[in-house]
Design an enzyme around this catalytic site. Structure first.
Site, PDB file in Angstrom:
ATOM      1  N   SER A 101      46.373-105.978  35.258  1.00 56.10           N
ATOM      2  CA  SER A 101      46.556-104.870  34.310  1.00 56.10           C
ATOM      3  C   SER A 101      47.018-105.399  32.943  1.00 56.10           C
ATOM      4  O   SER A 101      46.650-104.844  31.907  1.00 56.10           O
ATOM      5  CB  SER A 101      47.519-103.808  34.862  1.00 56.10           C
ATOM      6  OG  SER A 101      48.822-104.301  34.928  1.00 56.10           O
TER       7      SER A 101
ATOM      8  N   ARG B  85      50.116-129.651  43.242  1.00 56.28           N
ATOM      9  CA  ARG B  85      50.222-128.825  42.022  1.00 56.28           C
ATOM     10  C   ARG B  85      49.640-129.531  40.800  1.00 56.28           C
ATOM     11  O   ARG B  85      48.995-128.926  39.961  1.00 56.28           O
ATOM     12  CB  ARG B  85      51.689-128.481  41.744  1.00 56.28           C
ATOM     13  CG  ARG B  85      52.279-127.534  42.760  1.00 56.28           C
ATOM     14  CD  ARG B  85      53.645-127.012  42.309  1.00 56.28           C
ATOM     15  NE  ARG B  85      54.321-126.340  43.389  1.00 56.28           N
ATOM     16  CZ  ARG B  85      54.015-125.139  43.867  1.00 56.28           C
ATOM     17  NH1 ARG B  85      53.029-124.459  43.311  1.00 56.28           N
ATOM     18  NH2 ARG B  85      54.667-124.607  44.866  1.00 56.28           N
TER      19      ARG B  85
ATOM     20  N   MET C 134      50.492-116.365  40.076  1.00 50.57           N
ATOM     21  CA  MET C 134      51.547-116.622  41.056  1.00 50.57           C
ATOM     22  C   MET C 134      51.584-118.087  41.501  1.00 50.57           C
ATOM     23  O   MET C 134      51.590-118.395  42.695  1.00 50.57           O
ATOM     24  CB  MET C 134      51.360-115.705  42.276  1.00 50.57           C
ATOM     25  CG  MET C 134      51.373-114.230  41.947  1.00 50.57           C
ATOM     26  SD  MET C 134      52.893-113.728  41.106  1.00 50.57           S
ATOM     27  CE  MET C 134      54.007-113.743  42.499  1.00 50.57           C
TER      28      MET C 134
ATOM     29  N   HIS D 204      57.401-111.650  32.178  1.00 50.17           N
ATOM     30  CA  HIS D 204      58.248-111.524  33.370  1.00 50.17           C
ATOM     31  C   HIS D 204      58.843-110.116  33.396  1.00 50.17           C
ATOM     32  O   HIS D 204      59.333-109.638  32.371  1.00 50.17           O
ATOM     33  CB  HIS D 204      59.351-112.588  33.317  1.00 50.17           C
ATOM     34  CG  HIS D 204      60.231-112.553  34.519  1.00 50.17           C
ATOM     35  ND1 HIS D 204      59.816-113.014  35.747  1.00 50.17           N
ATOM     36  CD2 HIS D 204      61.490-112.075  34.695  1.00 50.17           C
ATOM     37  CE1 HIS D 204      60.783-112.824  36.622  1.00 50.17           C
ATOM     38  NE2 HIS D 204      61.805-112.264  36.021  1.00 50.17           N
TER      39      HIS D 204
HETATM   40  C1  GRF Z   1      53.565-108.144  36.045  1.00 51.45           C
HETATM   41  O1  GRF Z   1      54.571-107.321  36.516  1.00 51.45           O
HETATM   42  C2  GRF Z   1      54.144-109.313  35.320  1.00 51.45           C
HETATM   43  O2  GRF Z   1      55.359-109.048  34.716  1.00 51.45           O
HETATM   44  C3  GRF Z   1      54.333-110.336  36.415  1.00 51.45           C
HETATM   45  O3  GRF Z   1      53.243-110.132  37.283  1.00 51.45           O
HETATM   46  C4  GRF Z   1      52.788-108.805  37.171  1.00 51.45           C
HETATM   47  C5  GRF Z   1      51.304-108.857  36.904  1.00 51.45           C
HETATM   48  O4  GRF Z   1      50.702-107.593  36.941  1.00 51.45           O
HETATM   49  N1  GRF Z   1      54.400-111.656  35.867  1.00 51.45           N
HETATM   50  P1  GRF Z   1      49.172-107.427  36.543  1.00 51.45           P
HETATM   51  O5  GRF Z   1      48.353-108.336  37.453  1.00 51.45           O
HETATM   52  O6  GRF Z   1      49.023-107.791  35.107  1.00 51.45           O
HETATM   53  O7  GRF Z   1      48.852-105.986  36.808  1.00 51.45           O
END
Ligand code: GRF
Length: 204
Positions: free
Chosen positions: A16, A68, A93, A112
């Site tokens: 998103s 990594r 992630m 974040h």
């Molecule tokens: C968000 O809440 C961001 O802060 C965190 O991961 C989430 C990603 O959401 N780092 P999206 O995939 O952009 O919807």
């Protein structure tokens, strides 16, 4: 045509935030274009969003690499191929290594879902709720070799309301994420961010 900054967006999920960046680009709000989107997961919906926008969407499976650093070397090669100048982590992630950071010095950003330095790491919204915080929010920062420790570019606060759940608080925070991430990228793309140690100043 005016020079546009080439952005590479790294994702693992819904994307998103990627969407908010794509929307800002197509609305002409950024002197930037998304040159490629890379996900470590094949099922990340963000890849679909990129394809819909006509942007190269690549799956780079971390499990195919020995570690990594080897994975980050592959990331760097891909980002270079698309002439990326700014790397934007948007729900990526993976812990990144010095390999990526050295290839893109002070040119890797992350968002974040907390007001750093409070609640770094995973499940920041849940951490804030469990702690009993009255204010939560989000932070855009440059990435350094720590976890959510790099110089802060922008933050936005939201209230924590009585009865909030992880979902309701996350939704309130995300609204702000979608506002400040494109804005931070805009500032960067216009050369308006200056970094001095931990401090980021925004020029006129
Ligand atoms: C968000 O809440 C961001 O802060 C965190 O991961 C989430 C990603 O959401 N780092 P999206 O995939 O952009 O919807």
């Amino acid at each position: 045509m005016e020079k546009q900054l080439n952005i590479g967006v790294l994702i693992s999920g819904s994307g998103s935030n990627l969407q908010s960046i794509l929307d800002a680009c197509s609305a002409g709000k950024l002197k930037a274009r998304v040159a490629c989107v890379v996900s470590n997961r094949n099922d990340a919906y963000g890849l679909e969003r990129a394809r819909k926008a006509g942007i190269p969407a690549l799956h780079l499976d971390h499990r195919a690499y020995s570690g990594r650093e080897a994975y980050d070397e592959a990331l760097v090669a891909t980002l270079r191929e698309f002439e990326v100048e700014l790397v934007v982590l948007a729900g990526f992630m993976r812990i990144i290594t010095g390999v990526l950071l050295e290839a893109f010095p002070m040119a890797v950003m992350n968002i974040h879902p907390a007001l750093l330095p409070a609640f770094p790491g995973l499940h920041a919204q849940r951490q804030a709720l469990e702690y009993g915080a009255k204010v939560a929010g989000c932070t855009v920062h440059f990435v350094d070799c720590g976890t959510d420790t790099g110089p802060i570019i922008m933050q936005s606060a939201v209230p924590v309301l009585e009865g909030d759940t992880d979902e309701t608080l996350s939704a309130r925070i995300q609204k702000e994420e979608h506002r400040i991430y494109p804005e931070a990228i805009r500032l960067y793309s216009e050369g308006l961010l200056a970094v001095d140690g931990r401090k980021v100043t925004i020029g006129a």
